[in-house]
Design a protein around this motif. Sequence first.
Motif, PDB file in Angstrom:
ATOM      1  N   THR A 132       0.791  -1.309  -0.316  1.00  0.00           N
ATOM      2  CA  THR A 132      -0.119   0.049   0.065  1.00  0.00           C
ATOM      3  C   THR A 132       1.097   1.509   0.039  1.00  0.00           C
ATOM      4  OG1 THR A 132      -1.362  -1.044   1.432  1.00  0.00           O
ATOM      5  CG2 THR A 132      -1.660   1.281   0.957  1.00  0.00           C
ATOM      6  N   LEU A 133       1.582   1.655   0.763  1.00  0.00           N
ATOM      7  CA  LEU A 133       2.450   1.969   0.980  1.00  0.00           C
ATOM      8  C   LEU A 133       3.288   2.718  -0.244  1.00  0.00           C
ATOM      9  CD1 LEU A 133       3.572   4.588   3.229  1.00  0.00           C
ATOM     10  CD2 LEU A 133       5.664   3.125   3.508  1.00  0.00           C
ATOM     11  N   VAL A 134       3.544   1.490  -0.926  1.00  0.00           N
ATOM     12  CA  VAL A 134       4.665   2.118  -2.780  1.00  0.00           C
ATOM     13  C   VAL A 134       3.865   2.076  -3.449  1.00  0.00           C
ATOM     14  CG1 VAL A 134       5.666   0.406  -4.483  1.00  0.00           C
ATOM     15  CG2 VAL A 134       6.433   0.066  -2.137  1.00  0.00           C
ATOM     16  N   GLN A 135       2.258   1.947  -3.486  1.00  0.00           N
ATOM     17  CA  GLN A 135       1.224   2.440  -4.345  1.00  0.00           C
ATOM     18  C   GLN A 135       0.882   3.629  -4.555  1.00  0.00           C
ATOM     19  OE1 GLN A 135       0.744  -0.271  -6.749  1.00  0.00           O
ATOM     20  NE2 GLN A 135       0.049   2.502  -7.669  1.00  0.00           N
ATOM     21  N   ILE A 136       1.207   4.078  -2.651  1.00  0.00           N
ATOM     22  CA  ILE A 136       0.922   5.295  -2.664  1.00  0.00           C
ATOM     23  C   ILE A 136       1.567   6.612  -3.333  1.00  0.00           C
ATOM     24  CG2 ILE A 136       0.835   7.306  -0.876  1.00  0.00           C
ATOM     25  CD1 ILE A 136      -0.308   5.109   0.945  1.00  0.00           C
ATOM     26  N   PHE A 137       2.997   6.007  -3.176  1.00  0.00           N
ATOM     27  CA  PHE A 137       3.667   6.428  -3.244  1.00  0.00           C
ATOM     28  C   PHE A 137       4.758   7.029  -5.178  1.00  0.00           C
ATOM     29  CE2 PHE A 137       4.925   6.727   1.526  1.00  0.00           C
ATOM     30  CZ  PHE A 137       4.443   7.938   1.000  1.00  0.00           C
ATOM     31  N   VAL A 138       4.128   5.926  -5.653  1.00  0.00           N
ATOM     32  CA  VAL A 138       3.800   5.558  -7.348  1.00  0.00           C
ATOM     33  C   VAL A 138       2.990   6.392  -7.705  1.00  0.00           C
ATOM     34  CG1 VAL A 138       3.692   3.858  -9.073  1.00  0.00           C
ATOM     35  CG2 VAL A 138       4.636   3.167  -6.994  1.00  0.00           C
ATOM     36  N   ASP A 139       1.923   6.523  -7.562  1.00  0.00           N
ATOM     37  CA  ASP A 139       0.922   7.216  -7.703  1.00  0.00           C
ATOM     38  C   ASP A 139       0.862   8.927  -7.543  1.00  0.00           C
ATOM     39  OD1 ASP A 139      -0.299   4.717  -7.985  1.00  0.00           O
ATOM     40  OD2 ASP A 139      -1.737   4.907  -6.845  1.00  0.00           O
ATOM     41  N   LEU A 140       1.791   8.829  -6.182  1.00  0.00           N
ATOM     42  CA  LEU A 140       1.709  10.264  -5.780  1.00  0.00           C
ATOM     43  C   LEU A 140       2.936  11.429  -7.332  1.00  0.00           C
ATOM     44  CD1 LEU A 140       1.902  12.889  -3.830  1.00  0.00           C
ATOM     45  CD2 LEU A 140       3.941  11.567  -3.342  1.00  0.00           C
ATOM     46  N   ALA A 141       4.325  10.566  -7.671  1.00  0.00           N
ATOM     47  CA  ALA A 141       4.720  10.945  -8.344  1.00  0.00           C
ATOM     48  C   ALA A 141       4.356  10.682  -9.992  1.00  0.00           C
ATOM     49  CB  ALA A 141       6.011   9.686  -8.953  1.00  0.00           C
ATOM     50  N   ASP A 142       3.060  10.004 -10.120  1.00  0.00           N
ATOM     51  CA  ASP A 142       1.927   9.733 -11.534  1.00  0.00           C
ATOM     52  C   ASP A 142       1.321  11.419 -11.602  1.00  0.00           C
ATOM     53  OD1 ASP A 142       3.094   7.078 -12.447  1.00  0.00           O
ATOM     54  OD2 ASP A 142       1.409   6.093 -11.635  1.00  0.00           O
ATOM     55  N   LEU A 143       0.651  11.360 -10.142  1.00  0.00           N
ATOM     56  CA  LEU A 143      -0.008  12.469  -9.768  1.00  0.00           C
ATOM     57  C   LEU A 143       0.599  13.391 -10.423  1.00  0.00           C
ATOM     58  CD1 LEU A 143      -2.912  14.169  -8.876  1.00  0.00           C
ATOM     59  CD2 LEU A 143      -1.517  13.851  -6.588  1.00  0.00           C
ATOM     60  N   TRP A 144       1.476  14.037  -9.539  1.00  0.00           N
ATOM     61  CA  TRP A 144       2.653  15.316  -9.900  1.00  0.00           C
ATOM     62  C   TRP A 144       3.432  15.591 -11.267  1.00  0.00           C
ATOM     63  CZ3 TRP A 144       0.552  18.875  -7.746  1.00  0.00           C
ATOM     64  CH2 TRP A 144       0.264  18.726  -6.745  1.00  0.00           C
ATOM     65  N   GLU A 145       3.620  14.681 -11.968  1.00  0.00           N
ATOM     66  CA  GLU A 145       4.056  14.137 -13.229  1.00  0.00           C
ATOM     67  C   GLU A 145       3.163  14.780 -14.359  1.00  0.00           C
ATOM     68  OE1 GLU A 145       8.350  10.843 -13.259  1.00  0.00           O
ATOM     69  OE2 GLU A 145       5.756  10.044 -13.174  1.00  0.00           O
ATOM     70  N   ARG A 146       1.694  14.146 -14.113  1.00  0.00           N
ATOM     71  CA  ARG A 146       1.017  14.154 -15.146  1.00  0.00           C
ATOM     72  C   ARG A 146       0.661  16.272 -14.861  1.00  0.00           C
ATOM     73  NH1 ARG A 146       0.185  11.992 -19.137  1.00  0.00           N
ATOM     74  NH2 ARG A 146       0.392  14.422 -20.078  1.00  0.00           N
ATOM     75  N   ALA A 147       0.714  16.053 -13.796  1.00  0.00           N
ATOM     76  CA  ALA A 147       0.353  17.625 -13.404  1.00  0.00           C
ATOM     77  C   ALA A 147       1.324  18.666 -13.925  1.00  0.00           C
ATOM     78  CB  ALA A 147      -0.001  18.315 -11.388  1.00  0.00           C
ATOM     79  N   SER A 148       2.848  18.289 -14.068  1.00  0.00           N
ATOM     80  CA  SER A 148       3.652  19.319 -14.278  1.00  0.00           C
ATOM     81  C   SER A 148       3.684  18.949 -15.832  1.00  0.00           C
ATOM     82  CB  SER A 148       5.307  18.853 -13.804  1.00  0.00           C
ATOM     83  OG  SER A 148       5.650  17.823 -14.295  1.00  0.00           O
ATOM     84  N   ILE A 149       3.490  17.921 -16.052  1.00  0.00           N
ATOM     85  CA  ILE A 149       3.389  18.218 -17.901  1.00  0.00           C
ATOM     86  C   ILE A 149       2.065  19.214 -18.355  1.00  0.00           C
ATOM     87  CG2 ILE A 149       2.895  16.659 -20.010  1.00  0.00           C
ATOM     88  CD1 ILE A 149       4.587  14.486 -18.282  1.00  0.00           C
ATOM     89  N   ASP A 150       0.833  18.654 -17.670  1.00  0.00           N
ATOM     90  CA  ASP A 150      -0.532  19.744 -18.119  1.00  0.00           C
ATOM     91  C   ASP A 150      -0.747  20.827 -17.654  1.00  0.00           C
ATOM     92  OD1 ASP A 150      -1.094  17.418 -18.936  1.00  0.00           O
ATOM     93  OD2 ASP A 150      -2.356  16.955 -18.005  1.00  0.00           O
ATOM     94  N   GLY A 151       0.966  21.172 -17.090  1.00  0.00           N
ATOM     95  CA  GLY A 151       0.201  22.364 -16.561  1.00  0.00           C
ATOM     96  C   GLY A 151      -0.070  22.850 -15.732  1.00  0.00           C
ATOM     97  N   THR A 152      -0.594  22.011 -14.545  1.00  0.00           N
ATOM     98  CA  THR A 152      -1.918  21.970 -14.094  1.00  0.00           C
ATOM     99  C   THR A 152      -1.824  22.927 -12.406  1.00  0.00           C
ATOM    100  OG1 THR A 152      -2.474  20.477 -14.579  1.00  0.00           O
ATOM    101  CG2 THR A 152      -3.870  20.684 -12.441  1.00  0.00           C
ATOM    102  N   PRO A 153      -2.934  24.483 -12.033  1.00  0.00           N
ATOM    103  CA  PRO A 153      -1.936  25.052 -11.011  1.00  0.00           C
ATOM    104  C   PRO A 153      -1.952  24.086 -10.006  1.00  0.00           C
ATOM    105  CG  PRO A 153      -3.786  25.768 -12.221  1.00  0.00           C
ATOM    106  CD  PRO A 153      -3.383  24.344 -13.277  1.00  0.00           C
ATOM    107  N   ILE A 154      -1.328  24.133  -8.329  1.00  0.00           N
ATOM    108  CA  ILE A 154      -0.815  23.040  -7.730  1.00  0.00           C
ATOM    109  C   ILE A 154      -2.663  23.277  -6.483  1.00  0.00           C
ATOM    110  CG2 ILE A 154      -0.091  22.997  -5.311  1.00  0.00           C
ATOM    111  CD1 ILE A 154       2.450  23.690  -6.813  1.00  0.00           C
ATOM    112  N   ALA A 155      -3.166  24.347  -6.373  1.00  0.00           N
ATOM    113  CA  ALA A 155      -4.125  24.836  -5.905  1.00  0.00           C
ATOM    114  C   ALA A 155      -5.329  23.842  -7.167  1.00  0.00           C
ATOM    115  CB  ALA A 155      -4.459  25.757  -5.371  1.00  0.00           C
TER     116      ALA A 155
END
Length: 123
Positions: A55-78
Amino acid sequence: MAAKWIEALTGSLEQKKQYRDAKKRIEALPEPYRTTALAQHRYTMYYGGITDGDTLVQIFVDLADLWERASIDGTPIADITGDDPVEFTETYAQAYGGTQWIDKERARLIKAVDDAKKKESRS
């Protein structure tokens, strides 16, 4: 043979590799996503109390996915965290469930009180 012995003492080597890979991905993010993701990672480690490695590993893999996608898309942090990053991060961690260290302590508390009630009723 040695790997099984080591894993018995330290936990899954594959999980450790996956965790390190996810952490590297987070550290490679451009600013301000890196700062946000690292802060969320740190808070989750303290808040989550998750003892289940998968579970812990999955949380952090998904966290990396989330923020990579946000940075690629230019999604504002808020747009992701909303107005309350603590609430967002806690809700994020809770969505994964998993065994937490407090679960063991809850069970211990319940057993202690039940045992005390049984002793009390015998008196």
